[in-house]
Structures are given as C-alpha cells and as structure tokens.
Design an enzyme around this catalytic site. Structure first.
Site, short mmCIF file in Angstrom:
data_model
loop_
_atom_site.label_atom_id
_atom_site.label_comp_id
_atom_site.label_asym_id
_atom_site.label_seq_id
_atom_site.Cartn_x
_atom_site.Cartn_y
_atom_site.Cartn_z
N TYR A 23 66.91 16.70 27.77
CA TYR A 23 66.00 15.75 28.65
C TYR A 23 66.32 14.71 29.75
CZ TYR A 23 62.91 16.40 24.03
OH TYR A 23 62.31 16.93 23.79
N ASP A 120 64.72 23.32 23.67
CA ASP A 120 65.62 23.65 25.16
C ASP A 120 66.57 24.01 24.07
OD1 ASP A 120 67.06 21.85 22.99
OD2 ASP A 120 68.40 21.14 24.02
N GLU A 121 66.63 25.43 23.74
CA GLU A 121 67.48 26.16 22.76
C GLU A 121 66.84 27.75 22.71
OE1 GLU A 121 70.27 25.76 19.29
OE2 GLU A 121 68.36 23.93 19.13
#
Length: 699
Positions: A23, A120-121
């Site tokens: 973020y 985010d993975e």
DNA sequence: ACGGGTAGTACT
DNA sequence: TAGTACTAC
C-alpha cells in the site's frame, strides 16, 4: 510411505512473490516525492491518528511497526509521512490497491501458472519454464548473469569471509554437480529475477520472492530477505531451515492450531514435530491435519498452484467500534446502502471486465446486546441468492440483516424486554458476493443465447415469454422452486417473511424518505417464538484431540483436478430429459475449456454493455408489491411484459438480473447449470490416498 | 472495544 | 445450501 512418494513428485519449481509494503508503494507511485522516505498508510484519522496498515522499510528502521496508531508512529519517527487510505461512501476504499495488484499479476502471469493469493501476493509454478531453460539455456552454460540474480540469497550457501558473495552465487547457479532439482531451482531463480525486474519496469513496484520446490517453502523464503530481494531454498537446506524455525512462522500455524501444538505437544519449532509419528499427530488433530503436520515437518507439501488470477468473492464491510455502534435500523440501513453500493460497483466491474457473475449474497455482522454480560455475541450471517442492481442488493441486505437481528435477539434470553428502544448495537457490518462463475463468453452473454436459440429473436420482438414456454417442461412439480424474488432461506425459516418484508422495506423503493418506516416492529415481539435456549458460544477448548475441528487445509488432498473432471461429467449428465435453455448453455459450455483459467485481459471478443444507469432504470420497475405477489401467488410469476428492456430487447444491453425475471423453473435450471459441481465421493476428506487419484493438472 | 477490511478454505 | 470457524495479510 508418504515421504518417498512425495519426494519424487517434488521436482517442481515454485515461486512466491510478495510485494514490499504494497500500500505504501502504491501511494509512493502516486506521490513520487514520498519515495525513499519513512512513510505509512493509515486509515481513519479520527482515533489516535488512525490505524497503520502498511509501513515503509525506512519507517520500520525508525522503529515504526504495524498496528501502531498514527500518533505512536509520529512519536517513534517524527519525520514519518502518513498517507490516508482513500475513502469513498464513508469507508475505506481499497480499489486503487486492488487495481495495482492486478497490474502486478498481469506481469507475473506470463510465465507459468499463476495464482493470485491475496491483494499483494502471487504464487507461480515455474516448473515448465525452468525445465525448458535447463534444456535450452542452462545456467551452467551461461556466461553473464544479470546483477539481480546474483543478489539472490541461497539458503545454506556458505560465504567465507572475504569472498565475493555474488561470485559464490554465480558459482552456485552454474554448478554442474548439482542435483537435477537444484539445477531447476537455479533456473527458477533466473526466471524470477527477470520477472521481478519486469514488474519494476512495468509497475514501478518492488517485490521479494522465494524460490523453492513447493509453495510452503517458497512462501517462507520470500519473507526471509525483504525488501526487493529473493531467496532460493535448495533441497539440501530444507531440513536445517525447518529444524530451528519457530512453528508460528508457518502458514496456518500462526493461530490456534500453532498454540495448541505448543501447549499440547510442547512443539516449538517445526523440527520438533519430527519426533511424532503420523498416527500420533492424527490422534491429536485428526487425520488430515495430522498428516499435513507430519508432512510439513519434512518440508513436504503437495499443494498445487491454482491457475487463478481473479478473486473468488467480493466483500465490502465496515466496523463501528465502541461508541460508534449502530443502534437504529435507520443507521444500519444507511450503512448497508453504502456497502451495497460499493459491492454492486465491484460486481459490475467484474462482470464487465471478466464476464463473471456472483450468485450468493451474504451479510455478516457483529453486535452486542445491552445489559448482557456476554455483551459481544455472534450475529448470525445470512445469505440469499444474489440479484444484480444496487437497489436489489440493498433491499436484500436489509432483509438479511433483519433476519439476523431476529435470530440474534430471539435466540437469547429475552428478559430484557423493558428496554424498548436500543437494546442492541451493531459493531460491524459486511456484505459479500460469492459463488462467482464465468458466464459463457465469446458472444453476447446470456442474451445471445436466448436470441440465438430462437430465430424469432432476429425479428423485432422476441418475447421472452415464448422462449420460456417453449423451454419449460410441462411438469407442474416445479412449484417448490417458486421462491420468486424472495431469498429462499428466509422463506423457509420465516413463513411470515413476506409480511415482514412488506412492512419494513417495501413501502416505496423509489422514495428515499421511507427510512423512518423501517422500524423493526414485530421483530422483537415475534422473537418470542424463537427458541429461548441460550445457546452459548461454544468455546471448543476442552479435551486435547477435540480442541480444534479437523481441518483438511487442502494440503493433503487437492481436489481441484477432480472437480474439473466432475464438472464435465455433470455437464454431460445435465443433458437429460429437460429441454430448455440449459441445453444451449451446456453445449457451449462443453465446447470451451475452463474459462476460469483464462487471462484477465482477454475480453476483447465479448461486448456486454452494462451500465449502472440502465440498471437502476431496470430496478425501478420491480416494486415490492410485485415481489410479494410473486411470492404469494404460487408459481404464477408474471414475466414482465412491455417493459422497455424487453420490448426493445437489445441483446447487447441485457443484464444478468434477467435470471431473476425468469419463471422459477427456468431460474432453477439456470442456477443448477451455474452451480458449482459437487465433489466426487472419491475425494472425501480423510482418505489419505486421495491424491493417488489426482490426474495431472494440465491447463 | 480499535488490527481494518478483505479474502480463502474447510467443515457441518 | 447456509452458516460457522479459523487463518492470513
């Protein structure tokens, strides 16, 4: 024994890619002046400077930690830049982060199978790419490596004092006496470093990665050297890695299961698990979890990388902590409306971009009851078939809430009757949409099928009625499906549901001023017919091996391949006596191979134009009276006639809410077609031989 | 009740 | 299926 079995299967190359303080990076890209500075992303500035949800590495070096408040962060690091999460409709709006995540996925999904594990993975199965590289351009024969690969960390690679680390890594990558598996990993390291550079180039984001022979190890490795670095786990270093690894660091063991391992068995590191037999672990934690534990102690994990680039559900929620708790139906409705608006927006984006529709709407909440010692009780979640359109979702969500509230109040001691007004407070609300399926694409969606099937549609006025009557089998037994537009679980549970809905939510959907009428009259009174048995929260701490429900965790038996097989069979089986739209879909469905595995961005061939405007226009038609009539009048669902939507019948503008406009029999059939297929019995949990039956996933 | 807002999986 | 529980980031 399982060991040997798995080892032979694990000549795989799996990578886990983890964005660094994602973020923060997204905000830094937006505001490049924040680059390189201690920074953090916070939400809700009101209370003690807001809650920290991402922290840059510069700020971490200053001692700033996640789950600090903004104020504390300023204290620890006065220069820190705090950026607020975007707010829309009075709540955090994570869309910019989701979109940024998609950018990353679209870079990473080029090589090998790609699974979006979170915002985010990503996991990648690079086995094939690595094998190819080993044959064609093996690192052994490579003269020059990119600097980036040489910065890899190789677990277990000993660097002597004074020696050049990069040179050691280079030697490791080129080792001709390495095992086949480690050579593949070396290729994986090269591929991943290329991918990471590509991500940086295309998105300006850095990430870290782990390269190993299974998901579990890759995930562990990606966290070991951050930010912007990668770590390789050669086979020979697995044992040493796990021997001293605190058990809580393992995925799935960070919570209660990990704690009970410590308490029950005195296990502190993964290596400590080695002393227990598989049977022993199964005795304590059940067959599946026991086997899974036994395996991970040995670095074994058969988990597959799912080829999935899109989320399986969408949710929108908000908490109302402490004094902000919602105490009136009006305020609940207001927030539900906000949440549903967002949800609807995301559903339409998904439909527009990915040609997917969600089938189930679920409401979750938390609430307390005043004057109750157990103040915070579970507010039951409720769900119903999802109808598209803001208005409809809002309506249904409110109904679900009211049903939940009724349970919440009813199933508890109701001696607190004197307190007329606010006996409850809602501390969190969320709505989510799940059971998302791809709709047949390549044409013009559902409408095309209606049109294509019936030649009359090419003429001016293809009446849906005709379509339906032609298609419906004349069996009268469909009456049970006649739930009309009313969430059917509610109907079953609450026979008086129609009235309830009528009195509470159905005055005039168009009139924004009807809020005040939505008091839950009747709700509290009627709660008396609910079971008074105070079912306490069942805290399952007790005797050892029942401490936790048995979990499958899907590590031991991965079923997705079987599911795919089952799907085909089922689709074929569906082509039985019923002749209706289902057949058309089925024909198409069988002819195309799993759409879900297709890329996000292959949407050019399809043109469904759905606008929220036309949707809301559509909404205005469906008044509650009609819905109630639908419900009460048995199966005589009147398909709307002469509506603009239908009379002009532009197949490009049709929307999926037409499913709801269809007669129940057709709806049911359609939903049956859409419904995710059941697992074949073969794959029942607990069968430890399950994976012998797993066909290879070839996508 | 301030680790929020989401997400996924498994089980019944 | 609907609903719950747990886990993770």
């Amino acid at each position: 024994m399982p060991v040997a079995r798995r080892e032979t299967c694990d000549a795989r190359v799996i990578a886990h890619v983890d964005m660094d303080c994602f973020y923060v990076q997204v905000e830094q890209r937006k505001q490049p002046n924040l680059r390189g500075l201690p920074a953090a992303v916070i939400q809700y500035n009101s209370y003690k400077g807001g809650a920290l949800i991402a922290v840059s590495y510069e700020a971490r070096r200053c001692g700033v930690k996640r789950s600090m408040r903004g104020d504390e962060a300023k204290e620890a690091c006065p220069q820190i830049e705090l950026v607020q999460v975007p707010v829309a409709r009075g709540k955090a709006d994570l869309n910019s982060y989701r979109n940024a995540g998609s950018e990353v996925v679209s870079v990473l999904s080029h090589k090998g199978r790609c699974e979006r594990a979170s915002i985010d993975e990503v996991y990648l199965d690079l086995t094939h790419a690595a094998e190819t590289m080993l044959v064609e351009t093996s690192p052994e024969s490579m003269q020059d490596f990119e600097e980036e690969v040489l910065k890899s960390h190789v677990l277990g690679l000993e660097i002597e004092d004074g020696s050049d680390t990069k040179e050691e890594v280079r030697k490791w990558l080129c080792r001709s006496d390495a095992s086949y598996q480690d050579k593949l990993l070396a290729c994986g390291a090269v591929i991943v470093s290329d991918l990471r550079m590509q991500v940086l180039k295309d998105t300006e984001f850095t990430c870290s990665a782990g390269i190993a022979h299974n998901k579990m190890l890759a995930k562990l490795a990606s966290a070991m050297n951050k930010p912007a670095q990668q770590t390789v786990v050669p086979h020979s270093s697995v044992e040493g890695l796990l021997a001293s690894l605190p058990i809580k660091k393992m995925k799935h063991l960070g919570g209660k299961l990990g704690s009970s391992l410590q308490c029950d068995l005195g296990v502190n590191t993964v290596g400590d698990l080695l002393q227990f037999s598989e049977e022993k672990l199964q005795q304590w934690y059940g067959i599946n979890t026991g086997t899974w534990l036994w395996n991970i102690a040995r670095g074994i994990s058969g988990e597959e990388v799912e080829g999935r680039l899109l989320p399986k559900s969408h949710g929108s929620g908000k908490t109302f902590p402490g004094p902000q708790a919602l105490k009136t139906i009006d305020s609940v409705q207001h927030w539900l409306n906000q949440l549903c608006e967002e949800l609807n927006e995301r559903l339409y984006s998904d439909l527009d971009q990915n040609k997917r529709i969600a089938q189930t709407l679920t409401l979750h909440g938390r609430a307390y009851k005043t004057g109750d010692s157990d103040s915070l009780r579970k507010f039951p979640s409720k769900s119903c078939p999802l109808r598209y359109g803001t208005r409809k979702i809002q309506e249904d969500a409110l109904i679900l809430f009211q049903a939940g509230l009724r349970d919440f109040l009813g199933s508890y001691s109701f001696k607190v009757h004197g307190n007329e007004n606010s006996i409850w407070g809602v501390t969190s609300l969320s709505v989510s949409a799940s059971k998302i399926v791809s709709i047949p694409s390549g044409t013009h969606s559902i409408a095309k099928y209606f049109g294509g099937q019936f030649p009359s549609s090419s003429t001016s006025n293809p009446s849906i009625d005709i379509v339906i009557h032609d298609a419906v089998p004349s069996s009268p037994s469909g009456s049970e499906n006649c739930t009309g537009m009313v969430p059917y679980d509610l109907q079953l549970q609450y026979p008086d549901y129609a009235e309830m809905k009528h009195s509470n939510a159905c005055l005039d959907p168009q009139d924004p001023s009807n809020h005040s009428t939505t008091k839950v009259e009747g709700l509290t009174e009627e709660s008396s017919f609910m079971s008074p048995s105070g079912s306490e929260d069942r805290v399952t701490h007790g005797e050892p091996h029942r401490v936790l429900p048995e979990k499958d965790l899907s590590h031991v038996s991965n079923l997705s391949s079987l599911k795919a097989v089952g799907k085909k069979k089922r689709a074929g089986k569906m082509l039985h006596e019923n002749c209706s739209i289902i057949n058309i879909f089925n024909n198409y469905h069988n002819s195309r191979s799993s759409l879900e595995q297709k890329n996000v961005s292959n949407a050019h061939d399809v043109k469904i134009s759905l606008s929220l405007e036309s949707q809301s226009a559509d909404d205005s038609y469906s008044t509650c009276n009609e819905e109630i009539d639908t419900n009460k009048g048995g199966c005589s669902v009147g398909v709307p006639q002469g509506r603009e939507t239908w009379s002009s019948y532009n197949i490009d503008e049709i929307d999926p809410s037409i499913i709801d406009e269809l007669p129940p029999e057709i709806q049911e059939e359609f939903r049956t077609w859409l419904r995710p297929q059941k697992r074949p019995n073969v794959a029942k949990r607990g069968s430890s031989i399950t994976h012998y039956f797993l066909p290879d996933k070839s996508r």
